[in-house]
Design an enzyme around this catalytic site. Structure first.
Site, PDB file in Angstrom:
ATOM      1  N   HIS A   1       0.816  -1.210   0.000  1.00  0.00           N
ATOM      2  CA  HIS A   1       0.000   0.000   0.000  1.00  0.00           C
ATOM      3  C   HIS A   1       0.851   1.261   0.000  1.00  0.00           C
ATOM      4  O   HIS A   1       0.564   2.220  -0.724  1.00  0.00           O
ATOM      5  CB  HIS A   1      -0.930  -0.024   1.213  1.00  0.00           C
ATOM      6  CG  HIS A   1      -1.822   1.155   1.308  1.00  0.00           C
ATOM      7  ND1 HIS A   1      -1.840   1.988   2.397  1.00  0.00           N
ATOM      8  CD2 HIS A   1      -2.734   1.670   0.443  1.00  0.00           C
ATOM      9  CE1 HIS A   1      -2.719   2.954   2.205  1.00  0.00           C
ATOM     10  NE2 HIS A   1      -3.281   2.782   1.030  1.00  0.00           N
TER      11      HIS A   1
ATOM     12  N   GLU B   1       2.136   1.914  -3.421  1.00  0.00           N
ATOM     13  CA  GLU B   1       1.090   2.518  -4.255  1.00  0.00           C
ATOM     14  C   GLU B   1       1.097   4.041  -4.102  1.00  0.00           C
ATOM     15  O   GLU B   1       1.005   4.780  -5.083  1.00  0.00           O
ATOM     16  CB  GLU B   1      -0.276   1.953  -3.877  1.00  0.00           C
ATOM     17  CG  GLU B   1      -1.441   2.604  -4.615  1.00  0.00           C
ATOM     18  CD  GLU B   1      -2.657   2.756  -3.736  1.00  0.00           C
ATOM     19  OE1 GLU B   1      -3.201   3.875  -3.669  1.00  0.00           O
ATOM     20  OE2 GLU B   1      -3.080   1.756  -3.118  1.00  0.00           O
TER      21      GLU B   1
ATOM     22  N   GLU C   1      -4.179   7.572   7.536  1.00  0.00           N
ATOM     23  CA  GLU C   1      -5.218   6.816   6.828  1.00  0.00           C
ATOM     24  C   GLU C   1      -5.642   5.615   7.651  1.00  0.00           C
ATOM     25  O   GLU C   1      -6.834   5.296   7.755  1.00  0.00           O
ATOM     26  CB  GLU C   1      -4.686   6.378   5.470  1.00  0.00           C
ATOM     27  CG  GLU C   1      -5.697   5.681   4.588  1.00  0.00           C
ATOM     28  CD  GLU C   1      -5.124   5.292   3.237  1.00  0.00           C
ATOM     29  OE1 GLU C   1      -5.736   4.435   2.583  1.00  0.00           O
ATOM     30  OE2 GLU C   1      -4.067   5.834   2.846  1.00  0.00           O
TER      31      GLU C   1
END
Length: 459
Positions: A69, A72, A149
């Site tokens: 992640h 990304e 997040e």
């Protein structure tokens, strides 16, 4: 709420019955191993361009959760040719939109732009597939964004915490036990070298599939793909071991205590993952079982537990069944004030037991099959929906060529099939339970506000 089960891939053959030509998609493979799939859809002057990498959180190792992640995120930080954020600005400048997402099984990047800009999008994606650049300072700054997040999506969301604990308990050996976004303890120790190692290992043309859907000519797209991606050198990908999950030999439980207004309950059972369409009867039957329980407004859980008995504020079921790893069938719900999670657990399980003992009606079966067909009509109104379906089939080990067989398989499901799976997979000893024990909101710990979660980091 739980990750809802959907009738993924079912009904592609419906295109024949609604007048849409079934002459495409078209497929080729470049010399470096990169697969290219193009679906022509000329109903609107737009095109979706997606690059799917067959690598996700399940490919991580212990101590490195979240690296798929964070990489990304870093893919938007620049290349030898582009500065940080320039990728997004170039897409926006032509009137397009872009983003990315990471799953347990894959990572995907997409842009939706006017057809005349497709070649530029391919050039941008090919550039960052091999020429990514970011500084240590940029990495650590973005790492703080990812931590925020995680706080927003999981740590501050009691239901998110429950599902994290449910999967960590249901899976002992398989990497699905780790959260996609990563454990905070792993994020705290992550370093730029971890992201670079991930990028150099997995981001290669022979580990990628390009999907293009929209107002294009497939022959021209094949030429553009060869020009943009064809010169990229493939990599020697590491061998991947097929990791199984040991048989569960007793009920497992997890409890989460967090500030919340109401308790919450999630239940999980190990069920089959689709591996071959030649041996898919239980897969299709479980899809129908999930839909009978929670596939439409008048489905059983909402009708009986929420509206009639008023035992629950919400109740749901979910099963996907298409994945690189093992699958779970999920039930969840929030009890109404005055009712307990024990009552809700008994009620949820009783609904499955009713189907085990009494089966489903012909009307329910027809409703679910009709909805699956209708969903295919609606899906074809969306270029993105079509591209997503193609990509997910490919990443799960299937092909767009299998779409018609999915609908055919669903249509063969009988009431006896649904009754059989309701009796086969929901034993007491095979169940994992995760509960939310709500604390007063005054118990919430204050924390400093973190950095804003920005574009380019979809999970």
């Amino acid at each position: 709420m739980l990750r809802r089960g959907v009738l993924v891939g079912l009904g592609a053959g419906l295109a024949m019955t609604v007048g849409v030509a079934w002459a495409n998609p078209y497929e080729t493979t470049l010399g470096n191993g990169m697969k290219v799939i193009v679906k022509e859809d000329r109903r609107a002057p737009s095109v979706v361009h997606m690059v799917w990498y067959k690598v996700g959180a399940m490919d991580e190792t212990d101590g490195h959760s979240g690296v798929a992640h964070i990489l990304e995120h870093m893919m938007f930080k620049g290349t030898k040719k582009l500065g940080p954020g320039e990728f997004n600005r170039q897409v926006a400048a032509v009137g397009g939109r872009d983003n990315a997402f990471t799953s347990s099984d894959y990572t995907a990047y997409f842009q939706q732009v006017p057809p005349g800009e497709l070649g530029r999008m391919m050039g941008l994606e090919a550039d960052r597939m091999r020429n990514l650049r970011f500084s240590d300072e940029e990495f650590f700054k973005e790492l703080e964004v990812v931590k925020e997040e995680r706080r927003l999506r999981t740590d501050d969301k009691p239901h998110g915490l429950v599902h994290e604990q449910l999967e960590a308990s249901a899976f002992l050996a398989h990497p699905y036990r780790r959260p996609i976004i990563g454990w905070m303890t792993d994020l705290d120790t992550m370093r730029p070298a971890d992201a670079w190692a991930w990028y150099r290992t997995w981001y290669a043309p022979n580990n990628a599939t390009l999907v293009v859907v929209g107002d294009v000519d497939h022959r021209r797209v094949f030429e553009q793909a060869k020009q943009s991606f064809g010169g990229l050198v493939p990599s020697a990908l590491p061998p991947r071991r097929d990791i199984g999950e040991p048989e569960q030999r007793g009920r497992r439980e997890a409890e989460v205590r967090a500030p919340a207004e109401l308790p919450y309950l999630a239940l999980a059972w190990h069920v089959p993952t689709l591996r071959s369409l030649a041996d898919a009867r239980d897969y299709f039957a479980l899809q129908v079982l999930s839909a009978v329980l929670d596939g439409y407004e008048g489905a059983r859980l909402n009708t009986r537990l929420v509206r009639e008995q008023r035992l629950a504020v919400s109740a749901g079921a979910g099963y996907t069944g298409m994945a690189r790893g093992p699958s779970l069938f999920l039930l969840d719900g929030t009890p109404s004030p005055g009712h307990s999670v024990d009552e809700l657990e008994a009620a949820l399980r009783a609904e499955v037991a009713r189907i085990r003992d009494q089966g489903v009606t012909d009307a329910e079966l027809a409703r679910v099959k009709a909805q699956a067909m209708a969903s295919e009509v609606y899906k074809r109104d969306s270029l993105m929906g079509q591209a997503m379906e193609i990509g997910m089939l490919e990443m799960s080990g299937f092909s767009w060529r299998d779409e018609k067989r999915f609908l055919e398989g669903l249509q063969t499901v009988t009431a006896a099939d649904v009754q059989a799976v309701a009796g086969r997979y929901f034993a007491d000893d095979a169940m994992t339970v995760a509960r939310l024990d709500p604390l007063p909101f005054s118990a919430a710990k204050a924390r400093p506000k973190g950095p804003a979660v920005r574009h380019g980091g979809g999970q």
